[in-house]
Scaffold this active site. Sequence first.
Site, PDB file in Angstrom:
ATOM      1  N   ALA A  92      54.037  51.723 -56.961  1.00 45.88           N
ATOM      2  CA  ALA A  92      55.407  52.181 -56.702  1.00 45.88           C
ATOM      3  C   ALA A  92      55.627  52.413 -55.206  1.00 45.88           C
ATOM      4  CB  ALA A  92      55.688  53.478 -57.474  1.00 45.88           C
ATOM      5  N   VAL A  93      54.672  53.066 -54.546  1.00 44.03           N
ATOM      6  CA  VAL A  93      54.835  53.366 -53.121  1.00 44.03           C
ATOM      7  C   VAL A  93      54.687  52.098 -52.287  1.00 44.03           C
ATOM      8  CG1 VAL A  93      53.862  54.651 -51.169  1.00 44.03           C
ATOM      9  CG2 VAL A  93      54.168  55.790 -53.373  1.00 44.03           C
ATOM     10  N   PRO A  99      55.719  57.734 -82.810  1.00 41.71           N
ATOM     11  CA  PRO A  99      54.839  58.670 -82.101  1.00 41.71           C
ATOM     12  C   PRO A  99      54.919  58.502 -80.583  1.00 41.71           C
ATOM     13  CG  PRO A  99      53.565  57.042 -83.363  1.00 41.71           C
ATOM     14  CD  PRO A  99      54.996  56.814 -83.692  1.00 41.71           C
ATOM     15  N   ARG A 158      42.686  42.338 -59.861  1.00 38.01           N
ATOM     16  CA  ARG A 158      43.545  42.168 -61.039  1.00 38.01           C
ATOM     17  C   ARG A 158      44.936  41.637 -60.661  1.00 38.01           C
ATOM     18  NH1 ARG A 158      46.313  46.235 -63.487  1.00 38.01           N
ATOM     19  NH2 ARG A 158      45.379  47.644 -61.980  1.00 38.01           N
ATOM     20  N   THR A 209      51.146  46.599 -54.868  1.00 34.86           N
ATOM     21  CA  THR A 209      51.813  46.408 -56.163  1.00 34.86           C
ATOM     22  C   THR A 209      52.222  47.730 -56.820  1.00 34.86           C
ATOM     23  OG1 THR A 209      49.648  46.303 -57.224  1.00 34.86           O
ATOM     24  CG2 THR A 209      50.678  44.206 -56.631  1.00 34.86           C
ATOM     25  N   LYS A 238      48.108  71.904 -51.422  1.00 34.43           N
ATOM     26  CA  LYS A 238      48.493  70.982 -50.350  1.00 34.43           C
ATOM     27  C   LYS A 238      49.598  71.568 -49.488  1.00 34.43           C
ATOM     28  CE  LYS A 238      47.178  66.766 -52.809  1.00 34.43           C
ATOM     29  NZ  LYS A 238      47.651  65.684 -53.711  1.00 34.43           N
ATOM     30  N   CYS A 248      53.999  64.354 -50.895  1.00 34.46           N
ATOM     31  CA  CYS A 248      55.450  64.207 -51.057  1.00 34.46           C
ATOM     32  C   CYS A 248      56.196  65.540 -51.107  1.00 34.46           C
ATOM     33  CB  CYS A 248      55.766  63.386 -52.297  1.00 34.46           C
ATOM     34  SG  CYS A 248      54.838  63.889 -53.751  1.00 34.46           S
ATOM     35  N   HIS A 307      62.027  64.740 -56.126  1.00 32.51           N
ATOM     36  CA  HIS A 307      61.460  66.074 -56.281  1.00 32.51           C
ATOM     37  C   HIS A 307      62.490  67.115 -55.828  1.00 32.51           C
ATOM     38  CE1 HIS A 307      57.714  64.310 -57.147  1.00 32.51           C
ATOM     39  NE2 HIS A 307      57.001  64.646 -56.094  1.00 32.51           N
TER      40      HIS A 307
END
Lengths: 336, 336
Positions: free
Chosen positions: A14-15, A181, A40, A12, A213, A129, A242
Amino acid sequence: MKTYNVAILGATGAVGQEMIKILMERNFPIKELHLLASARSAGKKMWVNEKEYTVEETTENSFDGIDIVLGAAENDIAKKYLPIAVEKGAVVVDNSSAYRLDDNVPLVIPEVNPNDVKKHKGIIANPNCATIIALVALQPLHAYAHAKRMVVSTYQAVSGAGVGGIRELQQQVEAIHDNKPVEVKNFQYQIAYNLIPQIGGFNEEGYSSEEMKMQFEGRKIQSNPELSVNCTCVRVPVFRSHSESIMVEFEKPIDVEKAKVLLKDAAGVKLVDDPVNKVYPMPLDTTDQDLVYVGRIRKDMSGHENALSFWCCGDQVRKGAATNAVQIAELVIQNM
Amino acid sequence: MKTYNVAILGATGAVGQEMIKILMERNFPIKELHLLASARSAGKKMWVNEKEYTVEETTENSFDGIDIVLGAAENDIAKKYLPIAVEKGAVVVDNSSAYRLDDNVPLVIPEVNPNDVKKHKGIIANPNCATIIALVALQPLHAYAHAKRMVVSTYQAVSGAGVGGIRELQQQVEAIHDNKPVEVKNFQYQIAYNLIPQIGGFNEEGYSSEEMKMQFEGRKIQSNPELSVNCTCVRVPVFRSHSESIMVEFEKPIDVEKAKVLLKDAAGVKLVDDPVNKVYPMPLDTTDQDLVYVGRIRKDMSGHENALSFWCCGDQVRKGAATNAVQIAELVIQNM
């Protein structure tokens, strides 16, 4: 055609979501697809290629009969479940950093070290990444002239912090627009219209885990133990590609023209380099595709004979994570 | 107290406006203030310290009786009018790049080479914004260990393109939010949620004019003709502070602790360096003040014995332009 039972651990996020999409795009030979997540998310319905799937809670039994696991979960979840998956006979391609530097685990970028896949003992790790994007761009030059030292400054998208990171940038921009805010949850500080020079925690020498890394994973992937990397990792208000500014000192001479010729034909790379005509890589252009764009290639002017500088951009969620993992899985089934 | 007739050339632009504000903030001893701009802006009313001023069209006669001119106009306007101002007896502090590399024109950062002001023959040039921010941060380290080589990657705010640049980022974000087409005027491409690795035009070697300024201006300001700089300049969606990731190789040994001690007491610098406690420079924090924040100081891990890396941020409109110019003007009147 042989088909495989595939499970996505962390389906579930993003990746995980992108892994599903890319498996379908690349027609990965799937028999059964299992979408595993936390309790969940269990029970959630998801449509994949016009078929409805139910997200399953990850348990020890989730891996019975699974051939390939694509891991898109955090380190603690990876450490808990992946050894179980291996014990049950699955081959795991894991995107967490839990096993990347483990001597028994190959760390693979298919454009750089595809043959390392064959050495696996159940787990193959997907690199960080920013490391993937830099090393795909560097590979044709490294193969020719041997990289010795890199000085890298990154410009990393909020997608690196997952769906929550993307949502946070959107919400902050809207809050500022509405004079409300700004809420900070996934990042250390406001990222909208700001830069944060921290990704991960810091070691005693003042380098962040993300910065280290590049060197540790780079050495392993290139089988280049002498590679030294000075890296500065910065989060920028960009959604999902990126970018990296890289100066590389090579062992052997290499000039700009040679570098362009090598990059033009290299796997996984698109040469985008005609700055006078405003042609150079930009993160907006590399979103939602798999190539690493490389440009702004020029000779180092600061005194090192065999050094080049370049600028590269790649989709962090795709080539930086999901696509690279699926490519590894494709290599795995070639050898199954 | 002696007072001076001051003219701002280009008074309606982002830098011109900031110059007025900073002259007032620092109680510059002004007798008369003249706000010069193009015919288009002439007649505009402006309030400065509760006094109303009328913007005047710049003509050859604008400089009669003027003691100090602060130049905030483009190169062509600077070239047209500043020699006239000098001929009429004014001392000019010019923020354009027209005269920066002229042998007869000192190029000054008050924290670096204040004494060069005395060599002026009418014009003193204000350096490029990214150069000012880098060299203010570097100065205490350079004075101790002598900088030989810099590898710099910049993260430059849209304010570098003036008021229009700031407005463009705002308008693009709003257009995207409202699902309307994004308009591009001041930059080469959309800058909202993007990065553009081009500031200025490109030379034959593939370096942009902004990238070359760091080396050419740096050598002149530091009187350090051997300084070599490998610079990559990138526009980022941040409003008005520039950030820079800098690796410097020094002639003499210098360690991180020594660098921190030197920076702690240095003019124009604020040491902001406790990453474990999330303390490091960020562009949001450096907006609307004059110090260059320096942090993330660490030893280069990539093989050079006497090298350090650091990260610095500074307000591009203030210390990167207007404040530096007013500081120079303060040195000028000390010597008048």
